[in-house]
Structure formats: C-alpha cells, structure tokens
Design an enzyme around this catalytic site. Sequence first.
Site, PDB file in Angstrom:
ATOM      1  N   SER A  19       0.785  -1.239   0.000  1.00  0.00           N
ATOM      2  CA  SER A  19       0.000   0.000   0.000  1.00  0.00           C
ATOM      3  C   SER A  19       0.815   1.287   0.000  1.00  0.00           C
ATOM      4  O   SER A  19       0.256   2.369  -0.185  1.00  0.00           O
ATOM      5  CB  SER A  19      -0.946   0.010   1.202  1.00  0.00           C
ATOM      6  OG  SER A  19      -0.222  -0.202   2.401  1.00  0.00           O
ATOM      7  N   SER A  20       2.129   1.203   0.207  1.00  0.00           N
ATOM      8  CA  SER A  20       2.939   2.425   0.193  1.00  0.00           C
ATOM      9  C   SER A  20       4.399   2.063  -0.028  1.00  0.00           C
ATOM     10  O   SER A  20       4.762   0.887  -0.087  1.00  0.00           O
ATOM     11  CB  SER A  20       2.785   3.204   1.511  1.00  0.00           C
ATOM     12  OG  SER A  20       3.315   2.456   2.591  1.00  0.00           O
ATOM     13  N   ASP A  70      -4.187  -8.638   8.579  1.00  0.00           N
ATOM     14  CA  ASP A  70      -2.910  -8.852   9.257  1.00  0.00           C
ATOM     15  C   ASP A  70      -2.046  -9.832   8.463  1.00  0.00           C
ATOM     16  O   ASP A  70      -2.354 -11.018   8.386  1.00  0.00           O
ATOM     17  CB  ASP A  70      -3.184  -9.384  10.670  1.00  0.00           C
ATOM     18  CG  ASP A  70      -1.912  -9.680  11.442  1.00  0.00           C
ATOM     19  OD1 ASP A  70      -0.808  -9.378  10.925  1.00  0.00           O
ATOM     20  OD2 ASP A  70      -2.016 -10.204  12.569  1.00  0.00           O
ATOM     21  N   VAL A  71      -0.966  -9.334   7.901  1.00  0.00           N
ATOM     22  CA  VAL A  71      -0.097 -10.158   7.047  1.00  0.00           C
ATOM     23  C   VAL A  71       0.547 -11.311   7.824  1.00  0.00           C
ATOM     24  O   VAL A  71       0.944 -12.321   7.241  1.00  0.00           O
ATOM     25  CB  VAL A  71       0.991  -9.275   6.384  1.00  0.00           C
ATOM     26  CG1 VAL A  71       2.045  -8.855   7.396  1.00  0.00           C
ATOM     27  CG2 VAL A  71       1.635  -9.967   5.184  1.00  0.00           C
ATOM     28  N   ILE A 125       7.203  -5.529   4.293  1.00  0.00           N
ATOM     29  CA  ILE A 125       6.427  -5.233   5.498  1.00  0.00           C
ATOM     30  C   ILE A 125       7.208  -4.308   6.429  1.00  0.00           C
ATOM     31  O   ILE A 125       8.349  -4.597   6.788  1.00  0.00           O
ATOM     32  CB  ILE A 125       6.073  -6.541   6.251  1.00  0.00           C
ATOM     33  CG1 ILE A 125       5.230  -7.450   5.356  1.00  0.00           C
ATOM     34  CG2 ILE A 125       5.353  -6.245   7.564  1.00  0.00           C
ATOM     35  CD1 ILE A 125       3.891  -6.882   4.956  1.00  0.00           C
ATOM     36  N   TYR A 176      18.264  -2.211   3.978  1.00  0.00           N
ATOM     37  CA  TYR A 176      19.075  -0.997   3.883  1.00  0.00           C
ATOM     38  C   TYR A 176      20.341  -1.238   4.686  1.00  0.00           C
ATOM     39  O   TYR A 176      20.318  -1.943   5.698  1.00  0.00           O
ATOM     40  CB  TYR A 176      18.322   0.226   4.419  1.00  0.00           C
ATOM     41  CG  TYR A 176      19.126   1.499   4.315  1.00  0.00           C
ATOM     42  CD1 TYR A 176      19.436   2.033   3.062  1.00  0.00           C
ATOM     43  CD2 TYR A 176      19.614   2.147   5.448  1.00  0.00           C
ATOM     44  CE1 TYR A 176      20.207   3.178   2.944  1.00  0.00           C
ATOM     45  CE2 TYR A 176      20.383   3.300   5.340  1.00  0.00           C
ATOM     46  CZ  TYR A 176      20.681   3.812   4.087  1.00  0.00           C
ATOM     47  OH  TYR A 176      21.451   4.940   3.962  1.00  0.00           O
ATOM     48  N   TYR A 218      21.474   2.443  12.735  1.00  0.00           N
ATOM     49  CA  TYR A 218      20.835   1.507  11.801  1.00  0.00           C
ATOM     50  C   TYR A 218      21.514   0.135  11.799  1.00  0.00           C
ATOM     51  O   TYR A 218      21.041  -0.791  12.457  1.00  0.00           O
ATOM     52  CB  TYR A 218      20.760   2.091  10.374  1.00  0.00           C
ATOM     53  CG  TYR A 218      19.706   1.376   9.565  1.00  0.00           C
ATOM     54  CD1 TYR A 218      18.423   1.898   9.446  1.00  0.00           C
ATOM     55  CD2 TYR A 218      19.956   0.136   8.986  1.00  0.00           C
ATOM     56  CE1 TYR A 218      17.431   1.209   8.758  1.00  0.00           C
ATOM     57  CE2 TYR A 218      18.976  -0.559   8.304  1.00  0.00           C
ATOM     58  CZ  TYR A 218      17.716  -0.012   8.191  1.00  0.00           C
ATOM     59  OH  TYR A 218      16.738  -0.707   7.524  1.00  0.00           O
ATOM     60  N   LEU A 222      15.535   6.688   1.630  1.00  0.00           N
ATOM     61  CA  LEU A 222      14.434   7.473   1.071  1.00  0.00           C
ATOM     62  C   LEU A 222      13.486   7.935   2.166  1.00  0.00           C
ATOM     63  O   LEU A 222      13.440   7.357   3.253  1.00  0.00           O
ATOM     64  CB  LEU A 222      13.640   6.623   0.070  1.00  0.00           C
ATOM     65  CG  LEU A 222      14.230   6.533  -1.330  1.00  0.00           C
ATOM     66  CD1 LEU A 222      13.551   5.441  -2.124  1.00  0.00           C
ATOM     67  CD2 LEU A 222      14.056   7.866  -2.054  1.00  0.00           C
TER      68      LEU A 222
END
EC number: 1.3.1.9
Length: 402
Positions: free
Chosen positions: A50-51, A112-113, A141, A231, A241, A279
């Site tokens: 969805s995004s 719910d995935v 996800i 990433y 990270y 991003l």
Amino acid sequence: MHIKPIIQGVVARSAHPYGCEQAVLQQIQYVKQANPIKSGPKRVLILGASSGFGLAARIALTFGGAQADTIGVSFERAPSETQTGSAGYYNNLFFKQHAEQAGRIAVNLEGDVFSVDMREQVIEAIETYFEGEVDLIIYSIASGMRRKPRSEKADPEFWRSAIKPIGEAVSGATLLLENDTWIETTLQPASEEEIEGTLRVMGGDDWENWIDTLINAESLAEGCKTIAFSYMGPDVTHPIYLDGTLGRAKIDLHQTSHALNLKLANFDGGAYAVVCKALVTKASVFIPGLSPYLLALYQVMKNKGTHEGCIEQMQRLFSDKLYGHSRIPLDSERLIRMDDWEMNPDTQVQVRERLQQMNASNFQQLGDYAGFKREFMQLNGFEFDQIDYSQSVDMHNFINKK
C-alpha cells in the site's frame, strides 16, 4: 469534508484521497516512459503493497513493461464520516482502479499479514485469479508489532519492534516535520526483549513462513523468485541503523534470503535481499539520526542528477537487475545493490562534508529540507500542484469501498 494536513511529530494523521491518486498517477506516468521491464513476471504477490517500495514495485510491474497481474496485501485504516483514513487505503483503491482500466487483475486483501487467516485468503486468491501459481513474491512489510503464533503464546501476546542502538546510547538529530525544527535526541540501548522483538517483526522469520506456506500449497510457478527490501547505509548511519536493532533484523533478512534461495532452487527460482537507497517513507522518518543524512543525501544526489525515489528504484530493479538478463548482478554477500548510486564514493564524501557542518540553524540551507518535507507531505496526498485543496471532499465516495 475539508481535508488539511495534520502532522504530529513525524506522523501524518490525515490523508487526501485525490492527492493520493495523483501520487499513484505520477508513478504510473514515470514507469510508462522509463526503460521497460523485459521478460518480467506475470503473476505477482506483494506483501505490504500500500505504500513505499511495495506500492512502487506493484506499479512498476503492472505499468512498466511486465504487464503483471497482482495480489496486494496490506493493513490500512478505512475512512469514516469524521476521519480520512490512511493514505495506503486510497493508494490501494486508486491503484486497483487504474490497473483494471488497463485490463490488469488487481486484488486487494486487507488484514494482518502475519496471520494464518491471511495466508489462507492469499492461497485462495492465487487459485481464483492466478490459476494457482505465482511468479514473484515481494515481501515489503514495515510493522511495529506482530502477534505471536499460537504455538508461542505467551505474555505479552505481541512482539514489538523498537528502533534503538545495541550496546550503548546513541545521540543524533530528528526533524519534527510539524514545526520544522531540529531536535537533538539520545536513544538508550535496546533491551534483549526489544532486540528479539525487532528481529521477529522486521527480520526474515515471517518471510520464510510465507514462502514455506506457498510451497506447501503448491503455489509457486517454475522460475519463481522472491525478494525482500533492506538498507545498509554508510558508516555515519551505522550506530542507529546497521549496528542497532534494525540492522540486526536486516542481517537476519539477508540470511533468510540464502535459506530461501536453496528452497527455490527446486523451482529453478531464487530469493534475494534487495538493498535500497535511503528514502523518505512512512517508516524511515521514524529513525532518529537518519533525517539529517537524508537531507544531505537528497541535496548531493539531486545536484549530481542521480537522485531516485521509490518508483525509480523499483523500475530500475526490475528492468536492469532482476529480469531480462542472463545473470542477476549480486555483491559478495549475494545481495542486489540498489544503493549503488547512493554509495558512490564521491557522493558519500560530499554528503559527509555537509553533515559535518549541519546544525539546527542551517539544516534547511545545507540539506534539501524543502524536498524532504514535500516528499513526506506527498506520501499523504498533500502538496500536489494539480489538486485544489480548498475543495471539500465527499467522503461517502470512499467509505466502504474496496
């Protein structure tokens, strides 16, 4: 309803339906004129559609040369009489509308995935719409929590992800988008429980469960591939990270890709972790200390003409790396590197120089704050020149739509 942007810290609390459609349309227009995907997959399952990268991958594969049919799974907030709902809800709705107008199948599954129920719904949809098989599974996800399976039921019943360093506290700056301010923050190190929770929510565990489920259901086509997004970033981002809870989860994801690659070899397929560039996404603005790096990176890469958004990254992934070539280019750790332009040595030298000078009083000049904020606003359907935001939106057009 008059819809205005509502931002709390780094979270958008409203979304504009027609702005979200504009975002989808701009991505469709980009891939239609880009270097096309050749010999691409025809039946694609996107987990997290969805995004961000999931949506961009779906658009690229449908409109960017492969002419793929897609099943997309996501968990979004529907609108009501008083609430706009989430941007992803409209992204799904308008993607489906434009894909079907182009003669493609676009199935949206909401839920719910991580659940057994969603796995059953997906297998049923593959049987119904894809004649029982998929050619590509994309795992994209970004979730804050995951319900523990019945076999591991314990207190608490959810694993929760935490974006924290491991071992020692890390200081960095966060940008509050609601009032354009630079805030110095210090993050305390994660507990063992938080490390484990992040690994379970953001690592490769669920990805592997999905592939095992699809293998057992005989839902994988010959040559089937699967990818998940990761990433790594330069040294300057590693304390929060790569060396933190997120990095621990991503390394688990990389290891999972190797295990899945062995399983998919039986289908003459493959599994790959794709290392993307940094991003602005709904997920990335949450990471403390990453925002100043993003500002500097955007400024440098735009100056050099190498900047890419999610859609450019996904079109290049499928046209230049994953399909249409005899060999998939991999690094020494068997990763697909879509951060190749970001990690260009000269780019990183320039980024580091800007970061060393950047502070609360000059970040809007030294970094691309205007571009950073505009991109964030556009994730939620705002700041598109084509949309008249003074017009009232009739929410009845969107309530209970699928």
